[in-house]
Design a protein around this motif. Structure first.
Motif, mmCIF file in Angstrom:
data_model
loop_
_atom_site.group_PDB
_atom_site.id
_atom_site.type_symbol
_atom_site.label_atom_id
_atom_site.label_comp_id
_atom_site.label_asym_id
_atom_site.label_seq_id
_atom_site.Cartn_x
_atom_site.Cartn_y
_atom_site.Cartn_z
ATOM 1 N N GLY A 185 0.824 -1.203 0.000
ATOM 2 C CA GLY A 185 0.000 0.000 0.000
ATOM 3 C C GLY A 185 0.857 1.250 0.000
ATOM 4 N N CYS A 186 0.723 2.065 -1.038
ATOM 5 C CA CYS A 186 1.377 3.375 -1.064
ATOM 6 C C CYS A 186 0.653 4.237 -2.080
ATOM 7 C CB CYS A 186 2.865 3.279 -1.422
ATOM 8 S SG CYS A 186 3.688 4.900 -1.316
ATOM 9 N N ASP A 187 0.374 5.487 -1.686
ATOM 10 C CA ASP A 187 -0.296 6.419 -2.593
ATOM 11 C C ASP A 187 0.540 7.678 -2.818
ATOM 12 O OD1 ASP A 187 -0.517 7.568 -0.120
ATOM 13 O OD2 ASP A 187 -2.710 7.725 -0.126
ATOM 14 N N VAL A 188 1.854 7.548 -2.622
ATOM 15 C CA VAL A 188 2.734 8.712 -2.792
ATOM 16 C C VAL A 188 3.089 8.918 -4.267
ATOM 17 C CG1 VAL A 188 4.960 9.738 -2.131
ATOM 18 C CG2 VAL A 188 3.595 8.499 -0.440
ATOM 19 N N GLY A 189 3.371 7.821 -4.972
ATOM 20 C CA GLY A 189 3.506 7.905 -6.424
ATOM 21 C C GLY A 189 4.829 8.422 -6.948
ATOM 22 N N CYS A 190 5.952 8.083 -6.314
ATOM 23 C CA CYS A 190 7.261 8.492 -6.827
ATOM 24 C C CYS A 190 7.496 7.813 -8.178
ATOM 25 C CB CYS A 190 8.369 8.074 -5.854
ATOM 26 S SG CYS A 190 8.080 8.616 -4.163
ATOM 27 N N HIS A 191 7.848 8.596 -9.194
ATOM 28 C CA HIS A 191 7.983 7.996 -10.528
ATOM 29 C C HIS A 191 9.181 7.065 -10.606
ATOM 30 C CE1 HIS A 191 11.311 10.624 -11.781
ATOM 31 N NE2 HIS A 191 10.699 11.573 -11.112
ATOM 32 N N TRP A 192 10.177 7.274 -9.725
ATOM 33 C CA TRP A 192 11.361 6.429 -9.749
ATOM 34 C C TRP A 192 11.298 5.287 -8.727
ATOM 35 C CZ3 TRP A 192 12.594 7.070 -4.793
ATOM 36 C CH2 TRP A 192 12.405 8.316 -4.204
ATOM 37 N N CYS A 193 10.136 5.092 -8.132
ATOM 38 C CA CYS A 193 9.973 4.057 -7.093
ATOM 39 C C CYS A 193 10.447 2.696 -7.602
ATOM 40 C CB CYS A 193 8.502 3.986 -6.695
ATOM 41 S SG CYS A 193 8.157 2.681 -5.486
ATOM 42 N N ASP A 194 11.256 2.001 -6.782
ATOM 43 C CA ASP A 194 11.744 0.678 -7.196
ATOM 44 C C ASP A 194 10.948 -0.462 -6.560
ATOM 45 O OD1 ASP A 194 12.691 0.918 -4.622
ATOM 46 O OD2 ASP A 194 14.798 0.558 -5.103
ATOM 47 N N VAL A 195 9.845 -0.125 -5.880
ATOM 48 C CA VAL A 195 8.951 -1.175 -5.338
ATOM 49 C C VAL A 195 7.496 -0.860 -5.709
ATOM 50 C CG1 VAL A 195 10.325 -2.146 -3.447
ATOM 51 C CG2 VAL A 195 9.063 -0.023 -3.082
ATOM 52 N N LYS A 196 7.281 -0.572 -6.982
ATOM 53 C CA LYS A 196 5.933 -0.210 -7.418
ATOM 54 C C LYS A 196 4.929 -1.342 -7.182
ATOM 55 C CE LYS A 196 6.945 3.481 -10.671
ATOM 56 N NZ LYS A 196 7.874 3.770 -11.734
ATOM 57 N N GLU A 197 5.434 -2.557 -7.120
ATOM 58 C CA GLU A 197 4.537 -3.693 -6.855
ATOM 59 C C GLU A 197 3.948 -3.627 -5.444
ATOM 60 O OE1 GLU A 197 7.734 -3.650 -7.490
ATOM 61 O OE2 GLU A 197 8.837 -5.264 -6.491
ATOM 62 N N SER A 198 4.480 -2.731 -4.618
ATOM 63 C CA SER A 198 3.938 -2.576 -3.254
ATOM 64 C C SER A 198 2.707 -1.677 -3.230
ATOM 65 C CB SER A 198 5.007 -1.974 -2.324
ATOM 66 O OG SER A 198 5.229 -0.593 -2.639
ATOM 67 N N TRP A 199 2.478 -0.905 -4.271
ATOM 68 C CA TRP A 199 1.489 0.174 -4.200
ATOM 69 C C TRP A 199 0.071 -0.309 -3.912
ATOM 70 C CZ3 TRP A 199 2.775 4.138 -8.716
ATOM 71 C CH2 TRP A 199 4.062 4.647 -8.493
ATOM 72 N N ASP A 200 -0.325 -1.421 -4.524
ATOM 73 C CA ASP A 200 -1.702 -1.909 -4.379
ATOM 74 C C ASP A 200 -1.804 -2.786 -3.124
ATOM 75 O OD1 ASP A 200 -4.240 -2.881 -4.559
ATOM 76 O OD2 ASP A 200 -3.900 -4.038 -6.392
ATOM 77 N N THR A 227 8.737 -1.179 6.670
ATOM 78 C CA THR A 227 8.862 -0.331 5.500
ATOM 79 C C THR A 227 7.708 -0.607 4.555
ATOM 80 O OG1 THR A 227 10.439 0.372 3.793
ATOM 81 C CG2 THR A 227 10.414 -1.966 4.334
ATOM 82 N N GLY A 228 7.798 -0.081 3.361
ATOM 83 C CA GLY A 228 6.692 -0.285 2.432
ATOM 84 C C GLY A 228 7.170 -0.196 0.995
ATOM 85 N N GLY A 229 6.231 0.252 0.196
ATOM 86 C CA GLY A 229 4.981 0.907 0.499
ATOM 87 C C GLY A 229 5.140 2.077 1.482
ATOM 88 N N GLU A 230 3.997 2.527 1.940
ATOM 89 C CA GLU A 230 4.000 3.560 2.982
ATOM 90 C C GLU A 230 3.374 2.947 4.230
ATOM 91 O OE1 GLU A 230 5.330 6.490 3.958
ATOM 92 O OE2 GLU A 230 4.284 5.668 5.684
ATOM 93 N N THR A 235 9.622 5.825 6.439
ATOM 94 C CA THR A 235 8.348 6.396 6.026
ATOM 95 C C THR A 235 8.546 7.698 5.246
ATOM 96 O OG1 THR A 235 6.236 7.314 6.814
ATOM 97 C CG2 THR A 235 8.142 7.563 8.277
ATOM 98 N N SER A 236 7.606 7.961 4.355
ATOM 99 C CA SER A 236 7.590 9.253 3.662
ATOM 100 C C SER A 236 6.939 10.316 4.537
ATOM 101 C CB SER A 236 6.832 9.134 2.343
ATOM 102 O OG SER A 236 5.473 8.831 2.583
ATOM 103 N N GLY A 237 6.326 9.896 5.647
ATOM 104 C CA GLY A 237 5.787 10.847 6.610
ATOM 105 C C GLY A 237 4.471 11.499 6.217
ATOM 106 N N PRO A 258 11.163 12.248 3.019
ATOM 107 C CA PRO A 258 10.087 12.986 2.340
ATOM 108 C C PRO A 258 10.203 12.872 0.821
ATOM 109 C CG PRO A 258 11.784 14.505 3.094
ATOM 110 C CD PRO A 258 12.165 13.151 3.625
ATOM 111 N N LYS A 259 9.056 12.932 0.175
ATOM 112 C CA LYS A 259 9.020 12.848 -1.276
ATOM 113 C C LYS A 259 8.298 14.087 -1.823
ATOM 114 C CE LYS A 259 10.851 8.694 -1.154
ATOM 115 N NZ LYS A 259 10.757 8.285 0.220
ATOM 116 N N LYS A 260 8.709 14.513 -3.026
ATOM 117 C CA LYS A 260 8.120 15.711 -3.626
ATOM 118 C C LYS A 260 6.669 15.499 -4.046
ATOM 119 C CE LYS A 260 12.120 18.079 -5.612
ATOM 120 N NZ LYS A 260 12.921 18.277 -6.833
HETATM 121 S S1 SF4 Z 1 6.962 6.549 -0.946
HETATM 122 FE FE1 SF4 Z 1 8.334 4.793 -1.229
HETATM 123 S S2 SF4 Z 1 7.000 3.059 -1.824
HETATM 124 FE FE2 SF4 Z 1 5.811 4.956 -2.082
HETATM 125 S S3 SF4 Z 1 6.091 5.507 -4.236
HETATM 126 FE FE3 SF4 Z 1 7.664 6.617 -3.084
HETATM 127 S S4 SF4 Z 1 9.482 5.294 -3.107
HETATM 128 FE FE4 SF4 Z 1 7.702 4.013 -3.716
#
Ligand code: SF4
Length: 215
Positions: A47-62, A89-92, A116-118, A133-135
């Protein structure tokens, strides 16, 4: 009546916080950040709804793609190994109330760390909070006073200003780390080295697990 710590008992009926979607859990070395090099049991929640385009664990999002596991089973998995540092960790991971998980881990003798992305309020009992933190989604303001470590991923040069903006808000004593995004590390590493030499409050964080070819 207000709920107290005593509500967390082994005989309490299951609640949503007693099960969490676990994408994977594994024993390895923490590869990055201030705790790098230490043996750690990673619990990666889906589970993650942050959406970093360079995320290397996109399979975690759902989150729905990852079956929920009971906290007791998660802790039992961690107890199979000698290390007593757990990294959630995650995901978020803060999409979930982590009070039950962290209480159970600590009672079993684990140091509880989170990455965490916080962007959600902090729940749970943490020995070490790594705030990255993520943009792409604004952090929740409560994270700044509780973070032990600020770890900013550097993808392009504008990320240095982003890092400074967050460094200005964390508590005194919070460790400040810059980490090259893996796919750009050859390009960004020299700039980060120069930046840290000029701004020595910062420290380098490398994804050493990728150099070691471990999870
Ligand atoms: S916060 Fe982490 S898991 Fe979520 S999209 Fe960004 S890098 Fe991927």
């Amino acid at each position: 009546m207000l709920h107290s710590e005593s509500t967390f008992t082994e005989t309490a009926p299951p609640t949503d916080t007693d099960t969490l979607p676990v994408m994977e859990a594994f024993y390895t070395l923490q590869g990055e950040g201030k705790q790098a090099g230490k043996a750690a049991y990673f619990i990666r929640l889906g589970g993650c709804d942050v959406g970093c385009h360079w995320c290397d664990v996109k399979e975690s999002w759902d989150a729905q793609a990852h079956p929920r596991q009971g906290v007791a089973a998660i802790v039992a998995g961690a107890l199979k190994y000698p290390g007593r540092m757990a990294v959630v960790t995650g995901g978020e991971p803060l999409m979930y109330d982590l009070g039950t998980l962290t209480k159970s881990l600590q009672e079993a003798g684990f140091q509880t760390n989170i990455e965490t992305s916080g962007v959600y309020p902090v729940t749970g009992r943490w020995d070490w909070i790594c705030f990255s933190p993520k943009k792409f989604k604004v952090p929740h303001p409560g994270i700044y006073e509780v973070a032990h470590e600020l770890k900013v991923i550097i993808y392009n040069p504008s990320d240095f200003a982003f890092a400074e903006a967050h460094a200005a808000r964390v508590a005194e004593g919070c460790a400040l780390l810059l980490q090259p995004e893996w796919s750009r590390h050859e390009r960004m590493l020299p700039q980060i080295i120069d930046y840290i030499k000029d701004n020595p409050k910062w420290q380098m964080s490398l994804q050493t697990h990728k150099y070691m070819d471990i999870p």
